[in-house]
Design an enzyme around this catalytic site. Structure first.
Site, PDB file in Angstrom:
ATOM      1  N   MET A 211       6.081  -1.321  -8.371  1.00  0.00           N
ATOM      2  CA  MET A 211       4.867  -2.101  -8.087  1.00  0.00           C
ATOM      3  C   MET A 211       4.291  -2.633  -9.401  1.00  0.00           C
ATOM      4  O   MET A 211       3.106  -2.980  -9.470  1.00  0.00           O
ATOM      5  CB  MET A 211       3.851  -1.243  -7.344  1.00  0.00           C
ATOM      6  CG  MET A 211       4.390  -0.786  -5.988  1.00  0.00           C
ATOM      7  SD  MET A 211       3.115  -0.433  -4.787  1.00  0.00           S
ATOM      8  CE  MET A 211       2.288   0.909  -5.593  1.00  0.00           C
TER       9      MET A 211
ATOM     10  N   ALA B 132       7.050   3.946 -19.618  1.00  0.00           N
ATOM     11  CA  ALA B 132       8.332   4.486 -20.093  1.00  0.00           C
ATOM     12  C   ALA B 132       9.134   5.171 -18.984  1.00  0.00           C
ATOM     13  O   ALA B 132      10.363   5.258 -19.055  1.00  0.00           O
ATOM     14  CB  ALA B 132       8.074   5.454 -21.246  1.00  0.00           C
TER      15      ALA B 132
ATOM     16  N   HIS C 246       9.430   4.001 -15.892  1.00  0.00           N
ATOM     17  CA  HIS C 246      10.208   2.915 -15.278  1.00  0.00           C
ATOM     18  C   HIS C 246      11.345   2.494 -16.211  1.00  0.00           C
ATOM     19  O   HIS C 246      12.446   2.187 -15.767  1.00  0.00           O
ATOM     20  CB  HIS C 246       9.316   1.699 -15.012  1.00  0.00           C
ATOM     21  CG  HIS C 246       8.229   1.942 -14.014  1.00  0.00           C
ATOM     22  ND1 HIS C 246       6.900   2.037 -14.349  1.00  0.00           N
ATOM     23  CD2 HIS C 246       8.295   2.126 -12.662  1.00  0.00           C
ATOM     24  CE1 HIS C 246       6.179   2.243 -13.263  1.00  0.00           C
ATOM     25  NE2 HIS C 246       6.996   2.316 -12.228  1.00  0.00           N
TER      26      HIS C 246
ATOM     27  N   GLN D 234       1.245  -0.022   1.833  1.00  0.00           N
ATOM     28  CA  GLN D 234       1.268   1.408   1.510  1.00  0.00           C
ATOM     29  C   GLN D 234      -0.059   1.911   0.956  1.00  0.00           C
ATOM     30  O   GLN D 234      -0.175   3.077   0.583  1.00  0.00           O
ATOM     31  CB  GLN D 234       2.434   1.733   0.585  1.00  0.00           C
ATOM     32  CG  GLN D 234       2.328   1.213  -0.841  1.00  0.00           C
ATOM     33  CD  GLN D 234       3.614   1.451  -1.607  1.00  0.00           C
ATOM     34  OE1 GLN D 234       4.606   0.772  -1.407  1.00  0.00           O
ATOM     35  NE2 GLN D 234       3.617   2.442  -2.494  1.00  0.00           N
TER      36      GLN D 234
ATOM     37  N   GLU E  13      11.639  11.317  -9.678  1.00  0.00           N
ATOM     38  CA  GLU E  13      11.317  12.581  -8.984  1.00  0.00           C
ATOM     39  C   GLU E  13       9.817  12.878  -8.990  1.00  0.00           C
ATOM     40  O   GLU E  13       9.378  13.782  -8.297  1.00  0.00           O
ATOM     41  CB  GLU E  13      12.082  13.741  -9.634  1.00  0.00           C
ATOM     42  CG  GLU E  13      13.558  13.712  -9.291  1.00  0.00           C
ATOM     43  CD  GLU E  13      14.343  14.847  -9.936  1.00  0.00           C
ATOM     44  OE1 GLU E  13      13.822  15.467 -10.884  1.00  0.00           O
ATOM     45  OE2 GLU E  13      15.474  15.073  -9.491  1.00  0.00           O
TER      46      GLU E  13
ATOM     47  N   GLN F 121       8.310  10.853  -1.639  1.00  0.00           N
ATOM     48  CA  GLN F 121       8.832   9.490  -1.427  1.00  0.00           C
ATOM     49  C   GLN F 121      10.351   9.476  -1.579  1.00  0.00           C
ATOM     50  O   GLN F 121      11.068   8.888  -0.757  1.00  0.00           O
ATOM     51  CB  GLN F 121       8.186   8.536  -2.446  1.00  0.00           C
ATOM     52  CG  GLN F 121       8.859   7.174  -2.551  1.00  0.00           C
ATOM     53  CD  GLN F 121       8.108   6.230  -3.455  1.00  0.00           C
ATOM     54  OE1 GLN F 121       7.104   5.650  -3.056  1.00  0.00           O
ATOM     55  NE2 GLN F 121       8.587   6.025  -4.684  1.00  0.00           N
TER      56      GLN F 121
ATOM     57  N   LEU G 284       4.147  10.633 -16.534  1.00  0.00           N
ATOM     58  CA  LEU G 284       3.760   9.230 -16.728  1.00  0.00           C
ATOM     59  C   LEU G 284       3.452   8.600 -15.376  1.00  0.00           C
ATOM     60  O   LEU G 284       4.183   8.802 -14.404  1.00  0.00           O
ATOM     61  CB  LEU G 284       4.887   8.450 -17.414  1.00  0.00           C
ATOM     62  CG  LEU G 284       5.305   8.935 -18.799  1.00  0.00           C
ATOM     63  CD1 LEU G 284       6.266   7.934 -19.436  1.00  0.00           C
ATOM     64  CD2 LEU G 284       4.097   9.141 -19.702  1.00  0.00           C
TER      65      LEU G 284
ATOM     66  N   ARG H 101      -1.404   5.184 -13.002  1.00  0.00           N
ATOM     67  CA  ARG H 101      -2.802   5.579 -12.774  1.00  0.00           C
ATOM     68  C   ARG H 101      -3.427   6.237 -14.009  1.00  0.00           C
ATOM     69  O   ARG H 101      -4.656   6.271 -14.114  1.00  0.00           O
ATOM     70  CB  ARG H 101      -2.893   6.568 -11.615  1.00  0.00           C
ATOM     71  CG  ARG H 101      -2.619   5.928 -10.275  1.00  0.00           C
ATOM     72  CD  ARG H 101      -2.457   6.972  -9.200  1.00  0.00           C
ATOM     73  NE  ARG H 101      -2.004   6.374  -7.970  1.00  0.00           N
ATOM     74  CZ  ARG H 101      -2.814   6.028  -6.966  1.00  0.00           C
ATOM     75  NH1 ARG H 101      -4.092   6.249  -7.050  1.00  0.00           N
ATOM     76  NH2 ARG H 101      -2.324   5.464  -5.889  1.00  0.00           N
TER      77      ARG H 101
HETATM   78  O1  PAF Z   1       7.101   4.116  -6.142  1.00  0.00           O
HETATM   79  C1  PAF Z   1       6.680   2.936  -6.046  1.00  0.00           C
HETATM   80  O2  PAF Z   1       6.341   2.275  -7.054  1.00  0.00           O
HETATM   81  C2  PAF Z   1       6.563   2.295  -4.683  1.00  0.00           C
HETATM   82  O3  PAF Z   1       6.205   3.228  -3.716  1.00  0.00           O
HETATM   83  C3  PAF Z   1       7.830   1.532  -4.260  1.00  0.00           C
HETATM   84  C4  PAF Z   1       9.016   2.469  -4.095  1.00  0.00           C
HETATM   85  C5  PAF Z   1       8.159   0.461  -5.285  1.00  0.00           C
HETATM   86  C6  PAF Z   1       7.589   0.842  -2.902  1.00  0.00           C
HETATM   87  O4  PAF Z   1       6.548  -0.060  -2.980  1.00  0.00           O
END
Ligand code: PAF
Length: 252
Positions: free
Chosen positions: A30, A35, A37, A61, A147, A152, A183, A186
Site C-alpha cells: 500500500m 526497509a 518492503h 480493508q 511475517e 494476513q 518496521l 504506522r
Molecule cells: O500488507 C499490505 O500492505 C496489504 O494488506 C496488502 C497485502 C498490500 C493488500 O492491500
C-alpha cells in the site's frame, strides 16, 4: 523501472516479449515503503527474472475511514526506494480494481474473524479480495508477504490453496529497528517519545510467560491492548499508543 498508472498499459507489457517465459516475483504493497518492503523486493529480485511491485491503498480493508484518510501516500519516495530492484510498478486507480464497486468479494469465515478480524470487521475480506485481483492482474510465480502481518500471511496462503491459484506465497521474516520495533509505515505517526516507548511492545511479547502476562505487562507499561494471543507457536499482539495501532508477533 516502468511505472503504470493504468492497468491496460501494464497488461500490454505483461503480455509482451519482456515477460515471455520469465519467472515473475510480486510484492503487493500500500506504499509508504520502508526497509521491510525493500527486503521483500530484494528477495523477489534474487528469486525471479522479473519483479513487479504494486502500490495501492486499498479502501476496502480499512474499517475506519479516518485510518484510510491518514494513511501516508508517498509515491515519489516509494519509487526511489524501489529503484534498482523492480522492473514494473503498478499504481492502479481504485475504479480499475473495483469495476464491480466491491459487489464481489472473498470471505474466509473462520480465522479471519479472530484476532485482527475481531477488532477490524471486514478487514480481511478487503485484503483477500484485493490480493486475489492483484494476483490475477500480475500473474506471478511467487508473491512475497512479511511475517509481521502473520494472520494476513496465513489467510492469503489459505486462499491460494483453497482457490487453487498457481502462485507460491513466500513468507519473509519481519524486519526490525535496532531496538526491536517491527518496521511499519504506522511508526512514522508516533511522536519521538512514543516511538522510543514502542520498543517495549515486542520486548514484552517475548519475555512474558503467557499471553495473559504479556497483556497485563503491556497495560502496565501504558499501552492500550486490543489482544495478545498464542497461536501455532507464535505470540501475536495488537496495541495502541497515541492512537496509533501497532501489531507484532514473535515465535514462542
Ligand atoms: O500488507 C499490505 O500492505 C496489504 O494488506 C496488502 C497485502 C498490500 C493488500 O492491500
Amino acid at each position: 523501472m516502468r511505472v503504470h498508472h493504468q492497468l491496460p498499459e501494464w497488461q500490454a507489457v505483461r503480455a509482451g516479449a519482456a515477460y515471455a517465459g520469465k519467472s515473475v516475483g510480486f510484492v503487493p504493497t500500500m506504499g509508504a515503503l520502508h526497509a521491510g518492503h525493500r527486503a521483500l523486493l530484494a528477495r523477489a529480485r534474487a528469486d525471479s527474472d522479473r519483479v513487479v511491485l504494486s502500490i495501492f491503498v486499498n479502501p476496502t480493508q480499512f474499517n475506519d475511514p479516518a485510518d484510510l484518510e491518514k494513511y501516508p501516500r508517498t509515491l515519489e519516495a516509494d519509487l526511489r526506494l524501489a529503484e534498482g530492484l523492480v522492473d514494473d510498478v503498478i499504481v492502479p486507480p481504485a475504479a480499475a480494481l473495483y469495476p464491480d464497486s466491491y459487489a464481489y468479494r472473498v470471505t474466509e469465515d473462520k480465522f479471519s474473524r479472530e484476532l485482527e478480524g475481531a477488532h477490524r470487521p471486514g478487514h480481511f475480506d478487503g485484503v483477500l479480495t484485493v490480493v486475489l485481483k492483484l494476483l490475477n492482474v500480475v500473474r506471478p510465480r511467487r508473491a512475497y508477504f512479511g511475517e509481521k502481518d502473520w494472520q494476513q500471511l496465513q489467510l492469503v496462503d489459505g486462499m491460494v490453496r483453497a482457490l487453487l491459484l498457481p502462485v507460491e506465497i513466500v513468507p519473509c521474516p519481519t524486519e526490525r529497528d535496532p531496538d526491536g520495533l517491527a518496521l511499519s509505515s504506522r511508526n512514522r505517526r508516533l511522536s519521538p517519545r512514543a516511538r522510543a516507548h514502542a520498543a517495549q511492545f515486542p520486548a514484552i511479547l517475548r519475555s512474558a510467560r503467557s499471553a495473559a502476562d504479556s497483556s497485563a505487562a503491556l497495560e502496565a507499561a501504558g499501552f492500550g491492548v486490543d489482544y495478545v494471543a498464542d497461536r501455532d507457536g507464535r505470540r501475536l499482539g495488537a496495541v495502541r499508543l497515541e492512537n496509533v495501532r501497532l501489531i507484532d508477533n514473535v515465535p514462542l
